[in-house]
Design a protein around this motif. Structure first.
Motif, PDB file in Angstrom:
ATOM      1  N   THR A  55       0.824  -1.234   0.000  1.00  0.00           N
ATOM      2  CA  THR A  55       0.000   0.000   0.000  1.00  0.00           C
ATOM      3  C   THR A  55       0.848   1.269   0.000  1.00  0.00           C
ATOM      4  O   THR A  55       0.377   2.325   0.418  1.00  0.00           O
ATOM      5  N   LEU A  56       2.101   1.182  -0.479  1.00  0.00           N
ATOM      6  CA  LEU A  56       2.923   2.387  -0.557  1.00  0.00           C
ATOM      7  C   LEU A  56       2.438   3.298  -1.678  1.00  0.00           C
ATOM      8  O   LEU A  56       2.310   4.507  -1.501  1.00  0.00           O
ATOM      9  N   GLY A  57       2.202   2.713  -2.861  1.00  0.00           N
ATOM     10  CA  GLY A  57       1.634   3.466  -3.972  1.00  0.00           C
ATOM     11  C   GLY A  57       2.426   4.691  -4.371  1.00  0.00           C
ATOM     12  O   GLY A  57       1.971   5.818  -4.221  1.00  0.00           O
ATOM     13  N   TYR A  58       3.649   4.480  -4.903  1.00  0.00           N
ATOM     14  CA  TYR A  58       4.471   5.618  -5.295  1.00  0.00           C
ATOM     15  C   TYR A  58       3.900   6.367  -6.502  1.00  0.00           C
ATOM     16  O   TYR A  58       4.196   7.539  -6.706  1.00  0.00           O
ATOM     17  N   GLY A  59       3.106   5.699  -7.319  1.00  0.00           N
ATOM     18  CA  GLY A  59       2.495   6.371  -8.466  1.00  0.00           C
ATOM     19  C   GLY A  59       3.345   6.390  -9.713  1.00  0.00           C
ATOM     20  O   GLY A  59       2.981   7.038 -10.698  1.00  0.00           O
ATOM     21  N   ASP A  60       4.490   5.683  -9.700  1.00  0.00           N
ATOM     22  CA  ASP A  60       5.340   5.681 -10.895  1.00  0.00           C
ATOM     23  C   ASP A  60       4.929   4.616 -11.895  1.00  0.00           C
ATOM     24  O   ASP A  60       5.411   4.613 -13.030  1.00  0.00           O
TER      25      ASP A  60
END
Length: 285
Positions: free
Chosen positions: A82-87
């Motif tokens: 659930t870190l979800g860096y968005g890259d």
């Protein structure tokens, strides 16, 4: 259609993996045989990782930033954690549905695994605590020894010789485990807290011994025990306190304990008496 095809491939791979590991369920000759629940827990984690990595790689054309297997592993770990860096983002409807399914599979698998693998450990620890508390809730005239030290070892030896029931209270987890493995009754907790002394059923005990290496801690134990004794008319237990610094003896006497013992002082005086006695005996001869 392509998404269903990819999912069916991953599901089939999971079934094949289960078949290959079937010996874990039937091999009774191994020294350590996993339980069904443990095997399922481990396989659920493996399946979740395989589902995420395999699906992300197969659908890499529909994601931004996923080109290699390393990218697929990275995306899976980031998504499940659930870190979800968005890259790395889904660019199509199929990819979005796959990302949603990953979350569902991941949460279910990891929650199940944690419950199965950690649940028994927590349950066994709670059972051990409840067993000790339950035993001494029915005890009468036992001795509560607060703190496990070298002095406590001598206390335990004497109580065992006299066949007097006793309970040790200590807050150090490693000591508690060691003492329990040695067959001693131990309650993990802070003996300066009233709730812990109540769990030890101090109200029905014959005495409480504050035997830690700290005069301050022993004094706090005595204060807590005295407050508990004064709270009920039926509380008749004795309060015995270990004090090493002679300057603290008068202070502890003022709080109303029954007996104060200083092992170092007693030991020093005894050795001096023996030395003087030996010298006088030599002179007499």
């Amino acid at each position: 259609l392509r998404l269903r095809y990819n999912i069916s491939i991953l599901s089939s791979a999971g079934l094949v993996l289960l078949w290959l590991l079937r010996s874990e369920f039937t091999n009774h000759s191994e020294r350590h045989r996993w339980s069904y629940a443990e095997v399922i827990a481990v396989l659920s984690i493996i399946f979740a990782l395989a589902y995420g990595i395999g699906g992300a790689y197969l659908l890499r054309a529909e994601f931004s930033g996923i080109e290699t297997w390393a990218d697929a592993v990275y995306f899976t770990v980031v998504t499940y954690s659930t870190l979800g860096y968005g890259d790395m983002l889904p660019q199509s409807t199929n990819a979005k549905w796959f990302a949603i399914s990953m979350v569902s599979v991941g949460i279910g698998s990891f929650v199940t695994a944690l419950t199965v693998l950690l649940g028994p450990l927590i349950e066994n620890r709670l059972k051990g605590v409840f067993a000790v508390v339950s035993k001494f809730q029915k005890s009468v005239d036992h001795i509560v020894v607060c703190g496990y030290t070298k002095v406590t070892e001598s206390i335990v030896d004497e109580l065992r010789t006299r066949q007097v029931p006793f309970l040790i209270i200590d807050g150090r987890e490693d000591f508690v485990v060691h003492l329990k493995n040695s067959g001693l009754d131990v309650l993990q907790g802070d003996p300066t807290e009233r709730a812990v002394l109540e769990q030890a059923n101090l109200s029905s005990a014959a005495a409480v011994i504050a035997a830690t290496d700290s005069d301050a801690t022993n004094t706090l134990v005595a204060l807590t025990a005295r407050a508990l004794r004064e709270a009920g008319e039926q509380h008749k237990f004795r309060i015995i306190v270990r004090i090493e610094d002679e300057e603290n003896i008068a202070k502890v006497e003022s709080i109303g304990v029954d007996e104060i013992i200083s092992p170092s002082t007693l030991g020093g005086r005894l050795m001096a008496q023996r030395a003087v006695g030996a010298a006088e005996s030599v002179d007499h001869d």
